[in-house]
Design an enzyme around this catalytic site. Structure first.
Site, mmCIF file in Angstrom:
data_model
loop_
_atom_site.group_PDB
_atom_site.id
_atom_site.type_symbol
_atom_site.label_atom_id
_atom_site.label_comp_id
_atom_site.label_asym_id
_atom_site.label_seq_id
_atom_site.Cartn_x
_atom_site.Cartn_y
_atom_site.Cartn_z
ATOM 1 C CB CYS A 341 3.814 153.124 67.676
ATOM 2 S SG CYS A 341 3.357 152.561 66.060
HETATM 3 O O1 KQY Z 1 4.093 149.652 66.034
HETATM 4 C C1 KQY Z 1 4.034 149.683 67.220
HETATM 5 N N1 KQY Z 1 2.921 149.957 67.812
HETATM 6 C C2 KQY Z 1 5.177 149.368 68.064
HETATM 7 C C3 KQY Z 1 6.217 148.601 67.383
HETATM 8 C C4 KQY Z 1 7.039 147.905 68.373
HETATM 9 C C5 KQY Z 1 8.259 147.351 67.816
HETATM 10 C C6 KQY Z 1 9.168 146.862 68.864
HETATM 11 N N2 KQY Z 1 10.476 146.682 68.351
#
Ligand code: KQY
Length: 353
Positions: A341
């Site tokens: 992410c």
């Molecule tokens: O898992 C993701 N792609 C991002 C997670 C974002 C969480 C924001 N607190």
């Protein structure tokens, strides 16, 4: 859209800074991030985007390993706010999807998100790439995985969520994805990792190793709510063929033992409203599948858990041509996502390929 396992020009990331999702003013996440950026930079050039007020800090920390550029943002998750890159074989272009912090005012995770909304456009500007902007269409990069040969995998829980594109039917969503990503087959999993606050991004539960071969987050513990979710994904993937008509080889990657937010961790986060940060004891969506495939390497999250070794062993087996490196991810993971992410690959454009 090329598969992530294809050659990269560079990796884009964002300096972690939010005080309400990372603890102690994000200092510990920043320390972990430096190790992470330094590791990726051994395999491909890295660009770290940072808000102006933290530019000097980020530059001092990672300037030796990465290009550091000022680029305003609201949060750390480059996979979701950054451009999705596509190529026609000779030229690279970006896609700037609409972004509303994973669900807008319905079930999004923060407000405002106006800086995040512009991250993808600015990236394209920086590399002189034309940028597609689908109209009224919300999507995050972590909610799609492609094999580069016409197959896309997504989850229903995320793409059909109320907070994203409630005005569009599943068929209309498929049309947009087929047009922009140039895919011909979309495999819909039902859900992602249990309690993933992104409504179950696919990148935490599934990844393509190469065309025709994938990994799936798994647990052998039938009493864990994750079991039924992973089993359902397994059944769907086993019964499907990809865009080229192949049956998929599926590798089960066991998740770590459940990890819960501790009282101490919660206290380290700034409280910004009644329901944030979440209560101590909340289960966090831990999965080794949230790894980054870099040029000649796979960089995966380690949770200081007994399953770390099994994850490393499996990844080494299925990626014999790549170096497999584990990074302690806990501080970044507290922010709700993980290694995958936090990254966005820019593929090598056709001419250099
Ligand atoms: O898992 C993701 N792609 C991002 C997670 C974002 C969480 C924001 N607190």
């Amino acid at each position: 859209m090329p598969g992530e396992f294809e050659p990269h020009e560079r990796c884009w990331m964002i300096w972690p800074q939010r005080r309400d999702t990372f603890r102690y003013g994000a200092k510990l996440a920043q320390k972990a991030f430096v190790e992470f950026a330094k590791t990726i930079s051994r395999f491909e050039p890295v660009t770290v985007c940072v808000n102006g007020d933290q530019y000097d800090t980020a530059f001092m920390a990672v300037g030796e390993y990465a290009q550091v550029i000022e680029l305003s943002n609201d949060d750390f998750w480059m996979r979701d706010t950054g451009a999705t890159f596509v190529t026609n074989g000779s030229e690279i272009r970006g896609i700037s999807w609409g972004f509303n912090a994973w669900g807008g005012l319905t079930d999004g995770l923060y407000f405002p998100w106006d800086k995040d909304e512009k991250v993808a456009d600015k990236m394209c500007g920086l590399i002189n790439a034309d940028c597609y902007k689908p109209e009224d269409f919300i999507l995050e990069g972590g909610s799609i995985h492609v094999d580069g040969e016409g197959t896309l995998v997504v989850t229903e829980s995320c793409l059909l969520s109320e907070g994203r594109n409630p005005q569009l039917s599943r068929e209309e969503i498929e049309e947009v994805l087929k047009e922009y990503l140039n895919v011909t087959k979309i495999i819909w999993l039902k859900q992602g990792i249990y309690l993933d606050e992104t409504n179950g991004h696919v990148d935490n539960i599934f990844n393509f190793v190469r065309p025709g071969e994938c990994v799936l987050a798994w647990t052998d513990d039938e009493s864990d709510p994750q079991y039924a979710i992973s089993k359902e994904c397994y059944d769907i993937l086993s019964s499907e063929t990809d865009a080229m008509g192949r049956k998929l080889i599926i590798h089960k990657l066991h998740i770590p033992n459940p990890i819960y937010l501790t009282e101490e961790e919660r206290e380290g986060m700034d409280q910004v409203c009644e329901f944030w940060p979440p209560e101590a004891g909340t289960r966090l969506p831990a999965s080794y599948v949230n790894y980054y495939t870099a040029n000649h390497a796979v960089i995966f999250p380690k949770f200081d858990d007994e399953y770390d070794a099994a994850a490393e062993q499996l990844l080494k087996k299925i990626y014999p041509e790549r170096e497999v490196i584990g990074i302690s991810c806990h501080e970044m993971f507290l922010g709700g996502g993980n290694i995958h992410c936090a990254t966005q690959q820019q593929p090598i454009s056709g001419e250099d390929h």
